[in-house]
Design a protein around this motif. Sequence first.
Motif, mmCIF file in Angstrom:
data_model
loop_
_atom_site.group_PDB
_atom_site.id
_atom_site.type_symbol
_atom_site.label_atom_id
_atom_site.label_comp_id
_atom_site.label_asym_id
_atom_site.label_seq_id
_atom_site.Cartn_x
_atom_site.Cartn_y
_atom_site.Cartn_z
ATOM 1 N N TYR A 191 -11.284 -5.755 -2.523
ATOM 2 C CA TYR A 191 -10.739 -4.412 -2.748
ATOM 3 C C TYR A 191 -11.821 -3.487 -3.291
ATOM 4 N N ALA A 192 -11.741 -2.211 -2.922
ATOM 5 C CA ALA A 192 -12.624 -1.181 -3.490
ATOM 6 C C ALA A 192 -11.744 -0.114 -4.129
ATOM 7 N N VAL A 193 -12.045 0.224 -5.372
ATOM 8 C CA VAL A 193 -11.264 1.232 -6.100
ATOM 9 C C VAL A 193 -12.235 2.288 -6.633
ATOM 10 N N VAL A 194 -11.974 3.551 -6.320
ATOM 11 C CA VAL A 194 -12.830 4.624 -6.842
ATOM 12 C C VAL A 194 -12.348 4.988 -8.243
ATOM 13 N N ASN A 195 -13.278 5.004 -9.192
ATOM 14 C CA ASN A 195 -12.906 5.446 -10.541
ATOM 15 C C ASN A 195 -13.175 6.949 -10.652
ATOM 16 N N GLY B 136 -1.735 -2.219 -9.202
ATOM 17 C CA GLY B 136 -1.033 -2.427 -7.928
ATOM 18 C C GLY B 136 -1.588 -3.643 -7.191
ATOM 19 N N ILE B 137 -2.912 -3.771 -7.208
ATOM 20 C CA ILE B 137 -3.558 -4.918 -6.551
ATOM 21 C C ILE B 137 -3.095 -6.215 -7.226
ATOM 22 N N ILE B 138 -3.098 -6.226 -8.559
ATOM 23 C CA ILE B 138 -2.729 -7.450 -9.290
ATOM 24 C C ILE B 138 -1.268 -7.823 -9.002
ATOM 25 N N ARG B 139 -0.403 -6.822 -8.994
ATOM 26 C CA ARG B 139 1.022 -7.104 -8.707
ATOM 27 C C ARG B 139 1.173 -7.700 -7.320
ATOM 28 N N SER C 38 1.266 -2.639 -21.453
ATOM 29 C CA SER C 38 1.895 -3.943 -21.629
ATOM 30 C C SER C 38 2.468 -4.540 -20.337
ATOM 31 N N SER C 39 2.566 -3.749 -19.269
ATOM 32 C CA SER C 39 3.227 -4.278 -18.065
ATOM 33 C C SER C 39 2.351 -5.299 -17.325
ATOM 34 N N ILE C 40 1.043 -5.219 -17.502
ATOM 35 C CA ILE C 40 0.147 -6.189 -16.851
ATOM 36 C C ILE C 40 -0.509 -7.017 -17.943
#
Length: 203
Positions: free
Chosen positions: A165-169, A181-184, A29-31
Motif C-alpha cells: 500500500y502507498a499512503v500520501v501524508n 482502513g488498510i488495517i481493518r 482507541s478504535s485500532i
Amino acid sequence: MSTRGMLIVLSGPSGVGKGTVRKAMLKNSSIKFDYSVSMTTRQMRPGEVDGVDYYFRTNEEFEEEINNGGMLEYAKYVDHYYGTPLKYVNQKLDAGIDVLLEIEVNGAMQVREKMPDGVFIFLTPPDLTSLRDRITHRGTDDEKTIDKRMVQAKREIEMMTSYDYAVVNDKIPNAVEKIEGIIRAEHLRVPRVIDKYKKIIGD
Ligand SMILES: Nc1nc2c(ncn2[C@@H]2O[C@H](COP(=O)(O)OP(=O)(O)O)[C@@H](O)[C@H]2O)c(=O)[nH]1
Ligand SMILES: Nc1ncnc2c1ncn2[C@@H]1O[C@H](COP(=O)(O)OP(=O)(O)O)[C@@H](O)[C@H]1O
C-alpha cells in the motif's frame, strides 16, 4: 487459542511523518496495536528517552545483538545501525496482539522474507519540497544530515513498488484514516479468519 497478531510495517522517507502518524493512531482507541521500539547506534536527540523512542546502544552492543541472533532485521541508515529486536515482536504476535514496525526499506524487505503475511505500507510525502521543509522544521538535523536524508529519500521512494500500500501524508488525519482502513480490511482477509470457520466447513 487466540489468532496470531498481525505485523504491520510502516516505511517512508525520513521526515515524512511516520512517527507523527503512529502517535496519532495510538491515541485513537478504535485500532489497537503495540509499537516495537527499535535499537539504534545513532545519537539520542533532545527529548528522546532510551527504551521509549529507541534503545540507544553502542556499535559493539548492537553487533553483539546481531551475533546472538536477537534481531528480526537490521540495516545501516545514514552511518548508523537500526534494527528490530526479535523477542518483543514474537511475544506480542503470539499473544494475538498486532505489532507495528516503523523501519526503513532494506529492513522491511528482510521482514518480508521472514514474515510474508505482514502488511507493508509506504508513507509518501506530497512532494520532495514539503519533505525537506518537514525535516528542517522538526529541527533535529543539521544541513549536512538533511542533505544525506534527502538523497536517501529518493532511493526509498523508488522502493515503494515492493510495498502493498502507498499512503500520501498530506494531512495527518487523512493519512491516519487511510492506514486504519488498510488495517481493518487486512483483518478480514480470508487466510486470517479461516480458522474461525473450520467448525462449519471442516479442515
Ligand atoms: N531497518 C530499520 N530501520 C529503522 C528502524 N528503526 C528506525 N528505522 C528507520 O531509520 C530511519 C532513520 O530513523 P531516525 O534517525 O529516527 O530518523 P527519523 O525517521 O527521521 O526520525 C527511518 O527511516 C526509520 O524508519 C529499525 O528497527 N530497523
Ligand atoms: N501531514 C503533515 N503535514 C505537515 N507536517 C507534518 C505532517 N506529518 C508530520 N509532519 C511534521 O513533519 C516532521 C517530521 O515528522 P516525523 O513524524 O518526525 O517523521 P518521521 O518519523 O517519518 O521521520 C515533524 O515536525 C512533524 O510535525
